[in-house]
Design an enzyme around this catalytic site. Structure first.
Site, PDB file in Angstrom:
ATOM      1  N   HIS A 102       0.826  -1.210   0.000  1.00 39.28           N
ATOM      2  CA  HIS A 102       0.000   0.000   0.000  1.00 39.28           C
ATOM      3  C   HIS A 102       0.862   1.263   0.000  1.00 39.28           C
ATOM      4  O   HIS A 102       0.677   2.157  -0.836  1.00 39.28           O
ATOM      5  CB  HIS A 102      -0.899  -0.030   1.241  1.00 39.28           C
ATOM      6  CG  HIS A 102      -1.726   1.195   1.455  1.00 39.28           C
ATOM      7  ND1 HIS A 102      -3.072   1.249   1.161  1.00 39.28           N
ATOM      8  CD2 HIS A 102      -1.418   2.418   1.966  1.00 39.28           C
ATOM      9  CE1 HIS A 102      -3.544   2.438   1.470  1.00 39.28           C
ATOM     10  NE2 HIS A 102      -2.558   3.173   1.962  1.00 39.28           N
ATOM     11  N   GLU A 103       1.815   1.332   0.921  1.00 42.48           N
ATOM     12  CA  GLU A 103       2.625   2.551   1.032  1.00 42.48           C
ATOM     13  C   GLU A 103       3.508   2.749  -0.192  1.00 42.48           C
ATOM     14  O   GLU A 103       3.734   3.884  -0.633  1.00 42.48           O
ATOM     15  CB  GLU A 103       3.472   2.501   2.308  1.00 42.48           C
ATOM     16  CG  GLU A 103       2.676   2.460   3.600  1.00 42.48           C
ATOM     17  CD  GLU A 103       1.709   3.618   3.762  1.00 42.48           C
ATOM     18  OE1 GLU A 103       1.946   4.681   3.138  1.00 42.48           O
ATOM     19  OE2 GLU A 103       0.722   3.471   4.495  1.00 42.48           O
ATOM     20  N   HIS A 156       1.761   4.508  -2.856  1.00 39.03           N
ATOM     21  CA  HIS A 156       1.866   5.970  -2.740  1.00 39.03           C
ATOM     22  C   HIS A 156       3.198   6.459  -3.302  1.00 39.03           C
ATOM     23  O   HIS A 156       3.250   7.470  -4.008  1.00 39.03           O
ATOM     24  CB  HIS A 156       1.760   6.395  -1.274  1.00 39.03           C
ATOM     25  CG  HIS A 156       0.404   6.230  -0.676  1.00 39.03           C
ATOM     26  ND1 HIS A 156      -0.761   6.559  -1.330  1.00 39.03           N
ATOM     27  CD2 HIS A 156       0.024   5.789   0.571  1.00 39.03           C
ATOM     28  CE1 HIS A 156      -1.794   6.330  -0.524  1.00 39.03           C
ATOM     29  NE2 HIS A 156      -1.345   5.858   0.619  1.00 39.03           N
TER      30      HIS A 156
END
Length: 283
Positions: A191-192, A195
């Site tokens: 997920h990170e 980003h």
């Protein structure tokens, strides 16, 4: 505590007000609506000046920096399992599309520092003094965050003004086989790093356009809690993308990126992270 970049503290507070998901809260320094609009506008300007052809497979040089406190901290085996989890997620082996992005572990550093380990947000500047490479190099820092903040990341757009902050920070207990119940498959890192590659949350702006700026992720009014069978928070749209890695679902619920998200990551890579071509001519 070290000062956040201008506007980011307010953005974090704004994001916190939008989320009620247990187990995750918005990442520190998450961009606010104005910053998101600026990011998307800048990408659009750059795209107009670039000729983007078919996807070119990208292998991301990755340095992992493990911060420990004596016996507490990620082991080498867990780090390698995290890289495996990234490659499984981004290749589409778990569901969704093959994004054409893979990760290669090029280095692993270890620092035993109990203060940094227990509060990497406060000591972020010191921790990141050891970052390697340029915009194209992923620096992944593994320490211990709070019970709810599992990780956070910078965005490609910010590299030009704050290259020293670039990177991803995750909780060591979220690595595959870790001790964080419901968040122990390595998908916090997935997920990170999404980003870091330029993706926003699927619930960005709620039901309002342009949402996350990706056409094939359905509008989503709020983050997902747990792993529901189905959820639809925006009238007239498709069900929420609860299995998307850019939602806040439990790890067991996450399995996919979309074609549009893959395209967005490649666009962001070309615009902000791809190394400049080597124009040196051999003699």
């Amino acid at each position: 505590m070290s000062e956040p970049p201008p506007g980011c503290a307010a953005a974090a507070r704004s994001a916190a007000a939008r989320s009620t998901a247990p187990g995750r809260v918005p990442e520190p320094w998450a961009p606010g609506p104005e910053q998101v609009a600026e990011m998307l506008a800048d990408l659009a300007r750059r795209q107009s000046a670039m000729r983007l052809g078919p996807w070119i497979p990208v292998t991301v040089s990755t340095w992992v920096h493990v911060i420990s406190a004596g016996p507490l901290g990620a082991q080498d085996t867990a780090v390698r399992s995290q890289i495996d989890a990234l490659n499984a997620a981004y290749s589409g082996r778990l569901g969704g599309v093959d994004t054409g992005i893979q990760f290669r572990l090029d280095g692993l550093t270890r620092t035993d520092n109990v203060t940094w380990f227990r509060d990497p947000v406060t000591y972020e500047s010191s921790i990141k003094q050891g970052r390697k490479g340029g915009a194209e190099t992923l620096n992944l820092y593994v320490a211990q965050l709070s019970r709810l903040v599992l990780g956070y990341s910078t965005y490609p757009y910010g590299y030009r003004t704050e290259p020293g902050r670039d990177g991803v920070v995750i909780d060591w207990r979220s690595l595959p086989g870790g001790s964080l119940r419901n968040f122990d498959r390595g998908f916090t890192g997935v997920h990170e790093i999404g980003h870091w590659l330029g993706l926003l949350h699927t619930f960005e702006k709620g039901c309002e356009a342009p949402g996350d700026g990706v056409a094939d992720t359905a509008p989503q009014g709020r983050p997902t809690e747990g792993c529901p069978a189905r959820k639809d928070t925006c009238k007239g749209g498709e069900p929420d993308p609860i299995h998307n890695f850019m939602d806040y679902s439990h790890d067991r619920c996450m399995s996919e990126f979309t074609t549009g998200q893959a395209a967005r990551m490649h666009e962001m890579w070309a615009a902000y992270r791809a190394p400049a071509p080597d124009t040196t001519l051999d003699g």
